[in-house]
Scaffold this active site. Structure first.
Site, PDB file in Angstrom:
ATOM      1  N   CYS A 131       1.053  -1.386  -0.088  1.00  0.00           N
ATOM      2  CA  CYS A 131      -0.009  -0.114   0.056  1.00  0.00           C
ATOM      3  C   CYS A 131       0.815   1.063   0.034  1.00  0.00           C
ATOM      4  O   CYS A 131       1.873   1.295   0.768  1.00  0.00           O
ATOM      5  CB  CYS A 131      -0.876  -0.101   1.323  1.00  0.00           C
ATOM      6  SG  CYS A 131      -1.885  -1.384   1.323  1.00  0.00           S
ATOM      7  N   ARG A 190       5.790  -0.214  -6.648  1.00  0.00           N
ATOM      8  CA  ARG A 190       5.593  -1.140  -5.563  1.00  0.00           C
ATOM      9  C   ARG A 190       4.460  -2.340  -5.460  1.00  0.00           C
ATOM     10  O   ARG A 190       4.435  -3.260  -4.909  1.00  0.00           O
ATOM     11  CB  ARG A 190       5.363  -0.236  -4.322  1.00  0.00           C
ATOM     12  CG  ARG A 190       6.773   0.276  -3.867  1.00  0.00           C
ATOM     13  CD  ARG A 190       6.391   1.550  -3.033  1.00  0.00           C
ATOM     14  NE  ARG A 190       7.792   2.315  -3.083  1.00  0.00           N
ATOM     15  CZ  ARG A 190       8.541   2.279  -1.863  1.00  0.00           C
ATOM     16  NH1 ARG A 190       8.216   1.807  -0.754  1.00  0.00           N
ATOM     17  NH2 ARG A 190       9.883   2.861  -2.023  1.00  0.00           N
ATOM     18  N   TRP A 233      -2.674  -2.752  -1.712  1.00  0.00           N
ATOM     19  CA  TRP A 233      -2.305  -4.027  -1.731  1.00  0.00           C
ATOM     20  C   TRP A 233      -3.143  -4.935  -0.798  1.00  0.00           C
ATOM     21  O   TRP A 233      -2.929  -4.876   0.220  1.00  0.00           O
ATOM     22  CB  TRP A 233      -0.797  -4.291  -1.799  1.00  0.00           C
ATOM     23  CG  TRP A 233      -0.254  -5.539  -1.776  1.00  0.00           C
ATOM     24  CD1 TRP A 233      -0.478  -6.704  -1.185  1.00  0.00           C
ATOM     25  CD2 TRP A 233       0.760  -5.893  -2.994  1.00  0.00           C
ATOM     26  NE1 TRP A 233       0.038  -7.770  -1.864  1.00  0.00           N
ATOM     27  CE2 TRP A 233       0.853  -7.404  -2.921  1.00  0.00           C
ATOM     28  CE3 TRP A 233       0.957  -5.248  -4.066  1.00  0.00           C
ATOM     29  CZ2 TRP A 233       1.653  -8.094  -3.775  1.00  0.00           C
ATOM     30  CZ3 TRP A 233       1.828  -6.067  -4.843  1.00  0.00           C
ATOM     31  CH2 TRP A 233       2.087  -7.428  -4.902  1.00  0.00           C
ATOM     32  N   ASN A 271      -2.451   2.378   5.971  1.00  0.00           N
ATOM     33  CA  ASN A 271      -1.501   1.380   5.497  1.00  0.00           C
ATOM     34  C   ASN A 271      -1.340   0.518   6.847  1.00  0.00           C
ATOM     35  O   ASN A 271      -1.381   0.993   8.033  1.00  0.00           O
ATOM     36  CB  ASN A 271      -0.107   1.786   5.267  1.00  0.00           C
ATOM     37  CG  ASN A 271      -0.115   2.236   3.804  1.00  0.00           C
ATOM     38  OD1 ASN A 271      -1.269   2.353   3.155  1.00  0.00           O
ATOM     39  ND2 ASN A 271       0.949   2.883   3.369  1.00  0.00           N
ATOM     40  N   GLY A 272      -1.100  -0.732   6.724  1.00  0.00           N
ATOM     41  CA  GLY A 272      -0.995  -1.641   8.075  1.00  0.00           C
ATOM     42  C   GLY A 272      -2.287  -2.477   8.318  1.00  0.00           C
ATOM     43  O   GLY A 272      -3.048  -2.813   7.276  1.00  0.00           O
ATOM     44  N   GLU A 323      19.857 -21.891 -12.937  1.00  0.00           N
ATOM     45  CA  GLU A 323      19.514 -20.661 -12.787  1.00  0.00           C
ATOM     46  C   GLU A 323      20.772 -19.806 -12.539  1.00  0.00           C
ATOM     47  O   GLU A 323      20.690 -18.613 -13.079  1.00  0.00           O
ATOM     48  CB  GLU A 323      18.618 -20.653 -11.251  1.00  0.00           C
ATOM     49  CG  GLU A 323      18.328 -19.402 -10.750  1.00  0.00           C
ATOM     50  CD  GLU A 323      17.523 -18.668 -11.575  1.00  0.00           C
ATOM     51  OE1 GLU A 323      16.901 -19.067 -12.753  1.00  0.00           O
ATOM     52  OE2 GLU A 323      17.331 -17.220 -11.257  1.00  0.00           O
ATOM     53  N   LYS A 358      21.010 -16.442 -14.874  1.00  0.00           N
ATOM     54  CA  LYS A 358      21.406 -15.046 -14.309  1.00  0.00           C
ATOM     55  C   LYS A 358      22.669 -14.377 -15.127  1.00  0.00           C
ATOM     56  O   LYS A 358      22.738 -13.275 -15.441  1.00  0.00           O
ATOM     57  CB  LYS A 358      21.611 -15.098 -12.611  1.00  0.00           C
ATOM     58  CG  LYS A 358      20.971 -14.370 -11.950  1.00  0.00           C
ATOM     59  CD  LYS A 358      19.443 -14.310 -11.633  1.00  0.00           C
ATOM     60  CE  LYS A 358      18.348 -14.506 -12.957  1.00  0.00           C
ATOM     61  NZ  LYS A 358      17.072 -14.698 -12.520  1.00  0.00           N
ATOM     62  N   GLU A 400      21.896 -13.430 -18.540  1.00  0.00           N
ATOM     63  CA  GLU A 400      21.086 -12.179 -18.610  1.00  0.00           C
ATOM     64  C   GLU A 400      21.581 -11.032 -18.363  1.00  0.00           C
ATOM     65  O   GLU A 400      21.376  -9.895 -19.032  1.00  0.00           O
ATOM     66  CB  GLU A 400      19.844 -12.782 -17.734  1.00  0.00           C
ATOM     67  CG  GLU A 400      18.532 -11.989 -17.962  1.00  0.00           C
ATOM     68  CD  GLU A 400      17.553 -12.257 -16.713  1.00  0.00           C
ATOM     69  OE1 GLU A 400      17.916 -12.953 -15.761  1.00  0.00           O
ATOM     70  OE2 GLU A 400      16.450 -12.197 -16.791  1.00  0.00           O
ATOM     71  N   HIS A 414      29.885 -36.073 -21.284  1.00  0.00           N
ATOM     72  CA  HIS A 414      29.277 -36.504 -22.231  1.00  0.00           C
ATOM     73  C   HIS A 414      29.068 -35.583 -23.495  1.00  0.00           C
ATOM     74  O   HIS A 414      28.411 -35.452 -24.390  1.00  0.00           O
ATOM     75  CB  HIS A 414      27.801 -37.126 -21.866  1.00  0.00           C
ATOM     76  CG  HIS A 414      27.609 -37.942 -20.931  1.00  0.00           C
ATOM     77  ND1 HIS A 414      28.002 -39.411 -21.333  1.00  0.00           N
ATOM     78  CD2 HIS A 414      27.353 -38.073 -19.624  1.00  0.00           C
ATOM     79  CE1 HIS A 414      27.802 -40.055 -20.425  1.00  0.00           C
ATOM     80  NE2 HIS A 414      27.706 -39.601 -19.225  1.00  0.00           N
ATOM     81  N   LYS A 460      10.543  -7.441 -18.315  1.00  0.00           N
ATOM     82  CA  LYS A 460      10.068  -8.052 -16.946  1.00  0.00           C
ATOM     83  C   LYS A 460       9.028  -9.004 -17.129  1.00  0.00           C
ATOM     84  O   LYS A 460       9.147 -10.217 -16.571  1.00  0.00           O
ATOM     85  CB  LYS A 460       9.414  -7.009 -15.991  1.00  0.00           C
ATOM     86  CG  LYS A 460       9.438  -7.514 -14.566  1.00  0.00           C
ATOM     87  CD  LYS A 460      10.769  -7.743 -13.879  1.00  0.00           C
ATOM     88  CE  LYS A 460      10.601  -8.542 -12.571  1.00  0.00           C
ATOM     89  NZ  LYS A 460      11.642  -9.406 -12.294  1.00  0.00           N
TER      90      LYS A 460
HETATM   91  O1  M6R Z   1       6.757 -13.791 -14.826  1.00  0.00           O
HETATM   92  P1  M6R Z   1       7.238 -15.285 -15.242  1.00  0.00           P
HETATM   93  O2  M6R Z   1       7.921 -15.809 -13.968  1.00  0.00           O
HETATM   94  O3  M6R Z   1       6.298 -15.941 -15.660  1.00  0.00           O
HETATM   95  O4  M6R Z   1       8.625 -15.099 -16.180  1.00  0.00           O
HETATM   96  C1  M6R Z   1       9.108 -16.143 -16.623  1.00  0.00           C
HETATM   97  C2  M6R Z   1      10.404 -15.671 -17.292  1.00  0.00           C
HETATM   98  O5  M6R Z   1      10.407 -14.711 -18.473  1.00  0.00           O
HETATM   99  C3  M6R Z   1      11.539 -15.001 -16.337  1.00  0.00           C
HETATM  100  O6  M6R Z   1      11.607 -16.036 -15.182  1.00  0.00           O
HETATM  101  C4  M6R Z   1      12.945 -14.550 -16.897  1.00  0.00           C
HETATM  102  O7  M6R Z   1      13.568 -15.877 -17.257  1.00  0.00           O
HETATM  103  C5  M6R Z   1      13.412 -13.795 -15.892  1.00  0.00           C
HETATM  104  N1  M6R Z   1      14.138 -12.579 -16.585  1.00  0.00           N
HETATM  105  C6  M6R Z   1      14.861 -14.301 -15.589  1.00  0.00           C
HETATM  106  O8  M6R Z   1      15.477 -13.617 -14.652  1.00  0.00           O
END
Ligand code: M6R
Length: 594
Positions: free
Chosen positions: A2, A27, A71, A97-98, A468, A472, A475, A491, A589
């Protein structure tokens, strides 16, 4: 999350409130509203959904008002549950808020006295309490009312035909912005930083009065007090990052808080979903990207803890796969809840007759409308494109789901479930310890600069963590990297190993540890620099060039800790390479297209 903004002065309050609320949008929220006080009454406009849908221009603007982004906590997101709330007469309005812990009792009492409520929220009691105890002075009345409240609150209240805003704070932030002939109040500095960088932070128990020309603050003992004027040195963008250089770093550091929030109220089982009612002979987890890695961790956990066969599948593959006779319970994982492939997979699973559950971080997101049930990760808004705290909380959900299913199938003893839950409760503390050692990880990241390729290897539960870690790094640091199960390098990928291909080897002392040492030995003999991440061990130390240890936990819980190290490793590598960490090239995102 919120947000609150308030303004009293000589300018257009509506515009100031909307801009301030806009500054808090990142947020996350599910509804928004404003209340403007005029001579003939208080004009309120509030609505479920985005701020831009608020149609605030439908109400006249004045020079004093309060605004809120909500929220949902008590009561679902809806127009009725949105703030501000007025009393029965419409002469007083509040935002809050809260959480008011004792609201049920107070509400019953107010209803018995004839007050009529329009929402399911805890917050609405505040406007009615102000009405009930009104003594002719809003701030005086607020002082009386806050004494009745138990819980956390940041409250702003106004009254028709007055230039005064009364505010109060207890365990929920509130900051007053100082202007000339105008004053501001907000839950967070970014909301008012466009207008002033001189602020006073309220302390718990404070009640304050804002007029255009004056701010007066009383402490919990009702003594008039001065709070220091603080000059904010940040820009708007900095402020939103809470002083961190990047959102990603901020979000990495928010993980203890995020884990705590996602566990809150759930360590005795989920209250929102009864997994017991589903047929869970076989489970399918579906997702994309980082969420797919959380699903893979989930697969191991569900198989290890609940002994239920489970697959983890990529949404983009699942949606075009052939249907089978089986109708597994299907769990869709998506932090944004907006990923096109995952939404399509949810629809497809339903079409195939599967019961569906979404694990997501965003309330009201599209996926929540496509599935039978939803579990929210409560990680808080994540701005950095690279998923960090949302991954961690997805994994937390996987533990909770696996434990719940294990109890359901009776393959997990109650005592063991309790031990697991106790272990989860301790995770935020362990993550904090790792974050405090960021400098060591930063130092090791030097070794990745200038590499041609980087391999991340792990086994069992830490194989998805290797995937992962590699994702990262690719990316945000734009270095080609690949995650592999450690037993697979020989392999094929062995052909690539040279002294310019560092290998990050996850080595925790689980049932695969001896095998892992063997794999690391093989890699070392190809001259690849080895960065080991895991448990302390003399043999491992000898074989590796660097060893980053994680706090000692039962190995079942190691993925979260190891992953924090890999997040920091990627972050510092990208930082040194001066990459656009929060907005990597070509990425968004949420991927709302196929
Ligand atoms: O919003 P989602 O979790 O569905 O997104 C899936 C992927 O697009 C997301 O995890 C992407 O791989 C990230 N940018 C990785 O850091």
């Amino acid at each position: 999350m919120c947000g609150i903004v308030g303004y009293t002065g000589k300018n257009n309050a509506r515009e100031i409130l909307l801009k301030g609320l806009g500054r808090l949008e990142y947020r996350g929220y599910d509804s928004a509203g404003v209340a403007l006080a005029g001579e003939s009454g208080i004009y309120i406009q509030k609505k479920k959904g985005r701020l831009k849908e608020l149609d605030a221009k439908e109400i006249p603007s004045t020079n004093i008002g309060i605004g809120h982004t909500r929220w949902a906590t008590h009561g679902k997101p809806s127009n009725e549950n949105s703030h501000p709330f007025s009393d029965c007469t419409g002469d007083i309005a509040i935002v809050h808020n809260g959480i008011i812990d004792n609201f049920i009792h107070l509400k019953e009492d107010l209803i018995n006295k004839g007050h009529e409520f329009t929402s399911e929220t805890d917050s609405e009691i505040i406007s009615h309490l102000l009405e009930e105890h009104f003594n002719g002075d809003l701030v005086d009345t607020l002082k009386i009312v806050v004494k009745m409240l138990k819980g956390s609150f940041a409250i702003c209240a106004l009254q028709k035909d007055s230039k005064n805003i009364a505010v109060a704070r207890n365990q929920s932030p509130l900051v007053i912005g100082l202007g000339v002939g105008e004053n501001f109040v907000a839950s967070d500095v970014p909301a008012i930083l466009d207008y002033t960088n001189e602020v006073k932070y309220l302390e718990d128990g404070d009640v304050a009065l804002l007029t255009p020309n004056e701010v007066r603050i009383w402490d919990s003992q009702d003594a008039l007090v001065e709070r220091d004027v603080v000059e904010i040195q940040w820009t708007i963008e900095d402020a939103e990052k809470g002083g961190y250089e990047h959102y990603m770093l901020k979000e990495i550091h928010e993980q203890p808080k995020a884990i705590h929030a996602s566990l809150l109220g759930r360590l005795g089982g989920f209250t929102e979903v009864d997994l017991g009612k589903y047929d869970t002979e076989f489970i399918r987890l579906i997702s994309c990207g980082t969420s797919y890695h959380a699903a893979l961790v989930g697969k191991y956990l569900i198989e290890d803890i609940a002994r239920i066969p489970c697959t983890a599948e990529l949404a983009s593959e699942y949606r075009y796969s052939s249907p089978s006779e089986l109708h597994p319970f299907t769990i869709l994982i998506s932090q944004s809840g907006e990923t096109a492939d995952t939404i399509a997979a949810a629809k497809e699973a339903k079409r195939r007759g599967c019961k569906t559950l979404a694990v997501t971080n965003v309330m009201n997101s599209s996926i929540t409308r496509e599935v039978d049930e939803v579990i929210f990760t409560h990680a808080g808004p994540e701005i950095g494109v690279a998923a960090t705290k949302t991954f961690t909380t997805q994994v937390i959900m996987m533990y909770l789901i696996a434990i719940e299913l294990g109890l359901k199938t009776k393959r997990l003893l109650r005592e063991t479930a309790q031990e697991y839950r106790d272990e989860l409760r301790r995770i935020p503390r362990h993550v904090r310890v790792l974050l405090d050692r960021s400098e060591d990880i930063e130092r090791v990241s030097e070794k990745l600069i200038g590499a041609d390729d980087i391999f991340f290897v792990g086994r069992h539960l830490n194989y998805p963590v290797a995937l992962e870690g590699a994702l990262k790094l690719k990316e945000i640091a734009y270095i080609h990297s690949a995650g592999y199960p450690a037993g697979e390098l020989k392999h094929g990928p062995f052909a690539l190993l040279t002294n310019r291909t560092p290998v990050v080897a996850i080595s925790v002392k689980d049932h695969t540890f001896e095998k892992m040492l063997g794999n690391i030995g093989e890699i070392a003999s190809r001259d690849s620099p080895i960065i080991a991440v895991g448990d302390h061990d003399p043999e491992l130390e000898k074989l590796s060039d660097d060893l980053i240890t994680v706090p000692s936990v039962p190995t079942l819980f190691s993925p979260i800790l190891v992953n924090v190290v890999l997040q920091l490793l990627a972050y510092y590598t990208a930082y040194k390479l001066e990459c656009a960490i929060d907005k990597p090239r070509n990425l968004a995102k949420s991927v709302t297209v196929e």
